[in-house]
Write a protein that holds these residues in place. Sequence first.
Motif, PDB file in Angstrom:
ATOM      1  N   LEU A 133       0.828  -1.205   0.000  1.00  0.00           N
ATOM      2  CA  LEU A 133       0.000   0.000   0.000  1.00  0.00           C
ATOM      3  C   LEU A 133       0.862   1.254   0.000  1.00  0.00           C
ATOM      4  CD1 LEU A 133      -2.848  -0.954   2.491  1.00  0.00           C
ATOM      5  CD2 LEU A 133      -2.588  -1.506   0.057  1.00  0.00           C
ATOM      6  N   ALA A 134       0.393   2.253  -0.736  1.00  0.00           N
ATOM      7  CA  ALA A 134       1.150   3.500  -0.869  1.00  0.00           C
ATOM      8  C   ALA A 134       0.253   4.591  -1.427  1.00  0.00           C
ATOM      9  CB  ALA A 134       2.345   3.289  -1.790  1.00  0.00           C
ATOM     10  N   ASN A 135       0.766   5.805  -1.391  1.00  0.00           N
ATOM     11  CA  ASN A 135       0.152   6.935  -2.074  1.00  0.00           C
ATOM     12  C   ASN A 135       0.918   7.175  -3.363  1.00  0.00           C
ATOM     13  OD1 ASN A 135      -2.075   8.200  -0.605  1.00  0.00           O
ATOM     14  ND2 ASN A 135      -0.594   8.464   1.039  1.00  0.00           N
ATOM     15  N   PRO A 136       0.235   7.636  -4.420  1.00  0.00           N
ATOM     16  CA  PRO A 136       0.949   7.965  -5.651  1.00  0.00           C
ATOM     17  C   PRO A 136       1.643   9.319  -5.522  1.00  0.00           C
ATOM     18  CG  PRO A 136      -1.356   8.470  -5.921  1.00  0.00           C
ATOM     19  CD  PRO A 136      -1.195   7.891  -4.536  1.00  0.00           C
ATOM     20  N   ILE A 137       2.251   9.784  -6.547  1.00  0.00           N
ATOM     21  CA  ILE A 137       2.913  11.090  -6.647  1.00  0.00           C
ATOM     22  C   ILE A 137       4.279  11.041  -5.952  1.00  0.00           C
ATOM     23  CG2 ILE A 137       2.737  13.582  -6.303  1.00  0.00           C
ATOM     24  CD1 ILE A 137      -0.275  13.304  -6.141  1.00  0.00           C
ATOM     25  N   VAL A 138       5.260  11.550  -6.630  1.00  0.00           N
ATOM     26  CA  VAL A 138       6.648  11.497  -6.179  1.00  0.00           C
ATOM     27  C   VAL A 138       6.838  12.081  -4.783  1.00  0.00           C
ATOM     28  CG1 VAL A 138       8.981  12.329  -6.705  1.00  0.00           C
ATOM     29  CG2 VAL A 138       7.521  11.498  -8.543  1.00  0.00           C
ATOM     30  N   LYS A 139       6.100  13.121  -4.426  1.00  0.00           N
ATOM     31  CA  LYS A 139       6.310  13.766  -3.115  1.00  0.00           C
ATOM     32  C   LYS A 139       6.019  12.825  -1.951  1.00  0.00           C
ATOM     33  CE  LYS A 139       1.962  16.158  -2.096  1.00  0.00           C
ATOM     34  NZ  LYS A 139       1.370  17.446  -1.787  1.00  0.00           N
ATOM     35  N   TYR A 140       5.283  11.738  -2.181  1.00  0.00           N
ATOM     36  CA  TYR A 140       4.971  10.787  -1.107  1.00  0.00           C
ATOM     37  C   TYR A 140       5.909   9.582  -1.071  1.00  0.00           C
ATOM     38  CZ  TYR A 140       0.591  13.368  -0.689  1.00  0.00           C
ATOM     39  OH  TYR A 140      -0.339  14.353  -0.515  1.00  0.00           O
TER      40      TYR A 140
ATOM     41  N   VAL B 219      -3.182   4.790  -6.901  1.00  0.00           N
ATOM     42  CA  VAL B 219      -4.275   5.677  -6.485  1.00  0.00           C
ATOM     43  C   VAL B 219      -4.010   6.044  -5.030  1.00  0.00           C
ATOM     44  CG1 VAL B 219      -5.955   4.671  -8.093  1.00  0.00           C
ATOM     45  CG2 VAL B 219      -5.765   3.761  -5.782  1.00  0.00           C
ATOM     46  N   PHE B 220      -4.723   7.024  -4.522  1.00  0.00           N
ATOM     47  CA  PHE B 220      -4.480   7.443  -3.154  1.00  0.00           C
ATOM     48  C   PHE B 220      -4.870   6.351  -2.152  1.00  0.00           C
ATOM     49  CE2 PHE B 220      -4.205  11.538  -5.222  1.00  0.00           C
ATOM     50  CZ  PHE B 220      -3.096  12.061  -4.574  1.00  0.00           C
ATOM     51  N   MET B 221      -4.173   6.356  -1.034  1.00  0.00           N
ATOM     52  CA  MET B 221      -4.282   5.320  -0.020  1.00  0.00           C
ATOM     53  C   MET B 221      -5.725   5.003   0.353  1.00  0.00           C
ATOM     54  SD  MET B 221      -2.538   3.266   1.999  1.00  0.00           S
ATOM     55  CE  MET B 221      -0.872   3.880   2.199  1.00  0.00           C
ATOM     56  N   ASN B 222      -6.527   6.031   0.589  1.00  0.00           N
ATOM     57  CA  ASN B 222      -7.875   5.788   1.099  1.00  0.00           C
ATOM     58  C   ASN B 222      -8.831   5.207   0.059  1.00  0.00           C
ATOM     59  OD1 ASN B 222      -8.029   8.154  -0.346  1.00  0.00           O
ATOM     60  ND2 ASN B 222      -9.263   9.242   1.147  1.00  0.00           N
ATOM     61  N   ILE B 223      -8.396   5.077  -1.205  1.00  0.00           N
ATOM     62  CA  ILE B 223      -9.228   4.427  -2.236  1.00  0.00           C
ATOM     63  C   ILE B 223      -8.461   3.309  -2.957  1.00  0.00           C
ATOM     64  CG2 ILE B 223     -10.787   6.389  -2.605  1.00  0.00           C
ATOM     65  CD1 ILE B 223      -9.123   7.010  -5.166  1.00  0.00           C
ATOM     66  N   ASN B 224      -7.380   2.816  -2.358  1.00  0.00           N
ATOM     67  CA  ASN B 224      -6.582   1.802  -3.053  1.00  0.00           C
ATOM     68  C   ASN B 224      -7.315   0.478  -3.230  1.00  0.00           C
ATOM     69  OD1 ASN B 224      -6.031   0.100  -0.756  1.00  0.00           O
ATOM     70  ND2 ASN B 224      -4.560   1.623  -0.099  1.00  0.00           N
TER      71      ASN B 224
ATOM     72  N   LYS C 221      -1.800   1.088 -16.571  1.00  0.00           N
ATOM     73  CA  LYS C 221      -2.885   2.051 -16.347  1.00  0.00           C
ATOM     74  C   LYS C 221      -4.238   1.370 -16.258  1.00  0.00           C
ATOM     75  CE  LYS C 221      -0.399   5.939 -18.132  1.00  0.00           C
ATOM     76  NZ  LYS C 221      -0.365   7.133 -18.917  1.00  0.00           N
ATOM     77  N   LYS C 222      -4.420   0.282 -16.995  1.00  0.00           N
ATOM     78  CA  LYS C 222      -5.694  -0.445 -16.958  1.00  0.00           C
ATOM     79  C   LYS C 222      -5.938  -1.060 -15.573  1.00  0.00           C
ATOM     80  CE  LYS C 222      -6.536  -4.526 -19.059  1.00  0.00           C
ATOM     81  NZ  LYS C 222      -6.656  -5.490 -20.152  1.00  0.00           N
ATOM     82  N   LEU C 223      -4.867  -1.510 -14.927  1.00  0.00           N
ATOM     83  CA  LEU C 223      -4.988  -2.125 -13.607  1.00  0.00           C
ATOM     84  C   LEU C 223      -4.767  -1.135 -12.467  1.00  0.00           C
ATOM     85  CD1 LEU C 223      -3.215  -5.525 -14.304  1.00  0.00           C
ATOM     86  CD2 LEU C 223      -5.657  -4.999 -14.359  1.00  0.00           C
ATOM     87  N   LEU C 224      -4.548   0.124 -12.806  1.00  0.00           N
ATOM     88  CA  LEU C 224      -4.425   1.209 -11.826  1.00  0.00           C
ATOM     89  C   LEU C 224      -3.263   1.022 -10.859  1.00  0.00           C
ATOM     90  CD1 LEU C 224      -8.238   1.483 -10.937  1.00  0.00           C
ATOM     91  CD2 LEU C 224      -6.984   2.836 -12.624  1.00  0.00           C
ATOM     92  N   GLY C 225      -2.116   0.584 -11.387  1.00  0.00           N
ATOM     93  CA  GLY C 225      -0.976   0.419 -10.505  1.00  0.00           C
ATOM     94  C   GLY C 225       0.259  -0.077 -11.220  1.00  0.00           C
TER      95      GLY C 225
END
Length: 191
Positions: free
Chosen positions: A5-12, A62-67, A39-43
């Motif tokens: 589990l993780a958050n996207p975006i380089v800053k995280y 995708v963001f943690m709270n909707i992974n 991209k089809k599998l969102l990860g």
Amino acid sequence: MIVGLANPIVKYDKTRHNVGSWFIQNLANYHHKVLKENKKLLGYTASFIYSNSRVYLFIPNVFMNINGESILTISKFYNIKLNEMLIVHDELDLNPGLIRLKLGYGHNGHNGVRNIVNLLSKKKHFLRIQIGIGRPMKSKKIADFVLSSPLFNERKLIEESILNAVNITNFLVKDSNILIIKKILKCNRNY
């Protein structure tokens, strides 16, 4: 399938909340695999054969709270049930350097795990590796704490625990007998 589990975006990337993705990257490196964005599998995905089984690695993009949405997408695509997954994530209730192997269906307040439980669980047990990040010493908000980088000495302890978790994971993948896993879990130990 093993999910970090993780958050996207380089800053995280270097934040405490992303230790699940650090783990997956270490496991991929151990097996000489490169994670690629799908991209089809969102990860980010990779796979390898271990002990005559195909093992998929996955980091949601995708963001943690909707992974849970991305995990649901890939689980449907590969026809993998939640009880056939290992979810790896950060854990506030463990100090840096400790890990816990847990079998259950609760989320213990972790928003990423909560979303997975809400979308996939239906009270089914699934296996998790919790990687300790500790709690903030001062009255810092939890959200600010998990979305910040660990201190140098904490980072070293977390990296050591990730290496231990990789070794445990290789054991679980090699011998996925649920009776062995249950025996390990009865010890209820942190490693």
